[in-house]
Design a protein around this motif. Structure first.
Motif, PDB file in Angstrom:
ATOM      1  N   ASN A 115     -47.639  17.120  34.688  1.00 32.57           N
ATOM      2  CA  ASN A 115     -48.225  15.986  35.244  1.00 32.57           C
ATOM      3  C   ASN A 115     -49.788  16.530  35.167  1.00 32.57           C
ATOM      4  O   ASN A 115     -50.240  17.609  35.824  1.00 32.57           O
ATOM      5  CB  ASN A 115     -47.774  15.694  36.949  1.00 32.57           C
ATOM      6  CG  ASN A 115     -46.478  15.001  36.487  1.00 32.57           C
ATOM      7  OD1 ASN A 115     -46.476  13.932  36.159  1.00 32.57           O
ATOM      8  ND2 ASN A 115     -45.700  15.653  36.847  1.00 32.57           N
ATOM      9  N   ILE A 116     -50.768  15.654  34.650  1.00 30.69           N
ATOM     10  CA  ILE A 116     -52.335  15.931  34.975  1.00 30.69           C
ATOM     11  C   ILE A 116     -52.763  14.804  35.748  1.00 30.69           C
ATOM     12  O   ILE A 116     -52.789  13.696  35.363  1.00 30.69           O
ATOM     13  CB  ILE A 116     -52.915  16.082  33.553  1.00 30.69           C
ATOM     14  CG1 ILE A 116     -52.125  16.893  32.587  1.00 30.69           C
ATOM     15  CG2 ILE A 116     -54.362  16.299  33.492  1.00 30.69           C
ATOM     16  CD1 ILE A 116     -52.271  18.492  32.786  1.00 30.69           C
ATOM     17  N   PRO A 118     -56.063  12.859  37.230  1.00 27.90           N
ATOM     18  CA  PRO A 118     -57.365  12.303  36.876  1.00 27.90           C
ATOM     19  C   PRO A 118     -58.790  13.372  36.929  1.00 27.90           C
ATOM     20  O   PRO A 118     -59.298  13.734  35.913  1.00 27.90           O
ATOM     21  CB  PRO A 118     -57.637  11.322  37.670  1.00 27.90           C
ATOM     22  CG  PRO A 118     -56.246  10.662  37.830  1.00 27.90           C
ATOM     23  CD  PRO A 118     -55.614  11.973  38.104  1.00 27.90           C
ATOM     24  N   PHE A 121     -57.983  16.462  34.568  1.00 27.08           N
ATOM     25  CA  PHE A 121     -58.537  15.856  33.142  1.00 27.08           C
ATOM     26  C   PHE A 121     -59.832  15.671  33.007  1.00 27.08           C
ATOM     27  O   PHE A 121     -60.504  15.974  31.706  1.00 27.08           O
ATOM     28  CB  PHE A 121     -57.551  14.574  32.895  1.00 27.08           C
ATOM     29  CG  PHE A 121     -57.641  14.183  31.387  1.00 27.08           C
ATOM     30  CD1 PHE A 121     -56.870  14.907  30.451  1.00 27.08           C
ATOM     31  CD2 PHE A 121     -58.492  13.286  30.716  1.00 27.08           C
ATOM     32  CE1 PHE A 121     -56.729  14.602  29.151  1.00 27.08           C
ATOM     33  CE2 PHE A 121     -58.620  13.051  29.509  1.00 27.08           C
ATOM     34  CZ  PHE A 121     -57.571  13.704  28.590  1.00 27.08           C
ATOM     35  N   ILE A 148     -50.357  11.519  31.655  1.00 26.43           N
ATOM     36  CA  ILE A 148     -51.366  10.872  32.493  1.00 26.43           C
ATOM     37  C   ILE A 148     -51.319   9.767  32.867  1.00 26.43           C
ATOM     38  O   ILE A 148     -49.936   8.918  32.705  1.00 26.43           O
ATOM     39  CB  ILE A 148     -52.669  11.049  31.248  1.00 26.43           C
ATOM     40  CG1 ILE A 148     -52.337   9.733  30.129  1.00 26.43           C
ATOM     41  CG2 ILE A 148     -53.349  12.119  30.857  1.00 26.43           C
ATOM     42  CD1 ILE A 148     -53.601   9.625  29.405  1.00 26.43           C
ATOM     43  N   THR A 149     -52.040   9.171  33.704  1.00 21.06           N
ATOM     44  CA  THR A 149     -51.729   7.806  34.421  1.00 21.06           C
ATOM     45  C   THR A 149     -52.913   6.666  33.802  1.00 21.06           C
ATOM     46  O   THR A 149     -54.039   7.208  33.452  1.00 21.06           O
ATOM     47  CB  THR A 149     -51.670   7.838  35.784  1.00 21.06           C
ATOM     48  OG1 THR A 149     -52.734   8.541  36.177  1.00 21.06           O
ATOM     49  CG2 THR A 149     -50.516   8.672  36.202  1.00 21.06           C
ATOM     50  N   MET A 152     -56.565   6.723  35.166  1.00 11.25           N
ATOM     51  CA  MET A 152     -57.302   7.946  34.431  1.00 11.25           C
ATOM     52  C   MET A 152     -58.360   7.230  33.383  1.00 11.25           C
ATOM     53  O   MET A 152     -59.459   7.535  33.248  1.00 11.25           O
ATOM     54  CB  MET A 152     -56.563   8.936  34.018  1.00 11.25           C
ATOM     55  CG  MET A 152     -57.339   9.884  33.236  1.00 11.25           C
ATOM     56  SD  MET A 152     -56.119  11.124  32.624  1.00 11.25           S
ATOM     57  CE  MET A 152     -55.347  11.702  33.947  1.00 11.25           C
ATOM     58  N   VAL A 160     -61.934   9.946  27.312  1.00 12.18           N
ATOM     59  CA  VAL A 160     -60.658  10.253  27.390  1.00 12.18           C
ATOM     60  C   VAL A 160     -59.752  10.265  26.023  1.00 12.18           C
ATOM     61  O   VAL A 160     -59.350  11.149  25.600  1.00 12.18           O
ATOM     62  CB  VAL A 160     -59.779   9.250  28.231  1.00 12.18           C
ATOM     63  CG1 VAL A 160     -58.475   9.284  28.222  1.00 12.18           C
ATOM     64  CG2 VAL A 160     -60.036   9.454  29.668  1.00 12.18           C
ATOM     65  N   PHE A 174     -49.061  13.417  24.207  1.00 12.87           N
ATOM     66  CA  PHE A 174     -49.399  12.542  25.609  1.00 12.87           C
ATOM     67  C   PHE A 174     -48.481  11.387  25.971  1.00 12.87           C
ATOM     68  O   PHE A 174     -47.898  10.840  25.119  1.00 12.87           O
ATOM     69  CB  PHE A 174     -51.051  12.154  25.291  1.00 12.87           C
ATOM     70  CG  PHE A 174     -51.845  12.913  25.413  1.00 12.87           C
ATOM     71  CD1 PHE A 174     -52.239  13.328  26.867  1.00 12.87           C
ATOM     72  CD2 PHE A 174     -52.314  13.768  24.590  1.00 12.87           C
ATOM     73  CE1 PHE A 174     -53.196  14.506  26.938  1.00 12.87           C
ATOM     74  CE2 PHE A 174     -53.296  14.674  24.662  1.00 12.87           C
ATOM     75  CZ  PHE A 174     -53.930  14.921  25.818  1.00 12.87           C
TER      76      PHE A 174
END
Ligand code: C2E
Ligand code: CA
Ligand code: CA
Ligand code: CA
Length: 277
Positions: A115-116, A118, A121, A148-149, A152, A160, A174
């Motif tokens: 899990n990254i 925001p 990142f 990622i969500t 973000m 991004v 991803f």
């Protein structure tokens, strides 16, 4: 200055202390915890409908000396408000790369999802940092999936996309986490170099009984199929939920039905016992 004892009494007390003060206390405790090596990584298997384990998600916990094992919901949101989350994120990625280099799984074709946040990142050196760690530890980037969500992506889509493209070129995958819970739009999906969608557990758990959730899950499966994305269904606990999904698409399961999150060492030991799947 507060003594350690006082800090522990107010820790997580929602009714008496000001929230700002409480956050400050937890932040201080977390900084101490990182130095004291109290963070732990658990792994939860991701299992294809045909029974093959294709990967696992890294889930952080805090082995607190007096409070026991704390779930990420109690400290990650607070860490996300400062650069503490960068420190934690780098710690997790480093541990996972070290694990991937270990002999038990070094040559197994599985991916580990991380899990990254925001803020992490968004660090200007995020891409360079990852490249460095993979290179230093000697891990194939194709062993790593970054989750990622949707949130973000909103403010800075082009930045991004640039970062994702650079990491994708190395072989990193991803995954869009909690898909359907945020401000997702199909336009984003088309522009992002994604490999996977994760259906949030709230949809998975209610799909067999709630027509709205069922429709949403079916829509996500259709979108994923059109865009050639893998689908990971989070939080399946019953055969009914798994059957619902398997009847409608090609789904990878990550839920208690297929396996609980377990400490990293337990996961490695199990893997060794089972052999190559
Ligand atoms: P998430 O990314 O949506 O992770 C899935 C959560 O669902 C995990 O909760 C997992 O234990 C739980 N889960 C999986 N299968 C089932 C099931 O069958 N039933 C139920 N009831 N729950 C299930 P967990 O470990 O408490 O993590 C919560 C959230 O904390 C994660 O949600 C993620 O957003 C965040 N998180 C965890 N580890 C990290 C990390 O290393 N870094 C960052 N930035 N966030 C993390
Ligand atoms: Ca996740
Ligand atoms: Ca999440
Ligand atoms: Ca989720």
């Amino acid at each position: 200055a507060k003594t350690k004892g006082t800090a522990q009494i107010t820790f997580f007390d929602e009714s008496l202390e000001a929230i700002a003060r409480q956050r400050f206390d937890i932040e201080q405790e977390l900084r101490r915890a990182i130095k004291a090596d109290e963070l732990r990584i658990y792994l939860q298997p991701q299992v294809h409908a045909n029974g093959l384990t294709v990967g696992a998600e890294a889930l952080i916990r805090w082995q607190h000396p007096s409070r026991g094992l704390l779930p990420p919901g109690t400290f990650i949101p607070i860490a996300e408000e400062s650069d503490l989350i960068v420190e934690i994120g780098e710690w997790v990625l480093t541990k996972i790369c070290q694990m991937l280099a270990r002999s038990e799984i070094a040559c197994c074709p599985i991916r580990i999802s991380v899990n990254i946040s925001p803020r992490h990142f968004r660090q200007p050196n995020f891409v360079e940092w990852i490249k460095q760690v993979l290179c230093n530890i000697g891990v194939d980037p194709a062993r790593l999936t970054l989750e990622i969500t949707e949130g973000m992506v909103i403010d800075n889509l082009s930045e991004v996309v640039t970062k994702m493209t650079e990491l994708t070129a190395l072989g990193i995958h991803f995954s869009m986490d909690d898909f359907g819970t945020g401000y997702s739009s199909l336009a984003y999906l088309k522009r992002l170099p994604l490999h996977e969608l994760k259906i949030d557990k709230t949809f998975v758990q209610d799909a067999p009984s709630d027509p709205n959730d069922a429709a949403l899950v079916e829509t996500i499966l259709a979108v994923a199929s059109h865009l050639h994305l893998k689908v990971v269904a989070e939080g399946g606990e019953t055969h009914e939920q798994a059957d619902f999904l398997n009847a409608r698409g090609d789904v990878i399961h990550q839920g208690y039905l297929y396996g609980l999150p377990v400490p990293m060492q337990t996961w490695l030991d199990d893997w060794k016992l089972r052999g190559l799947n």
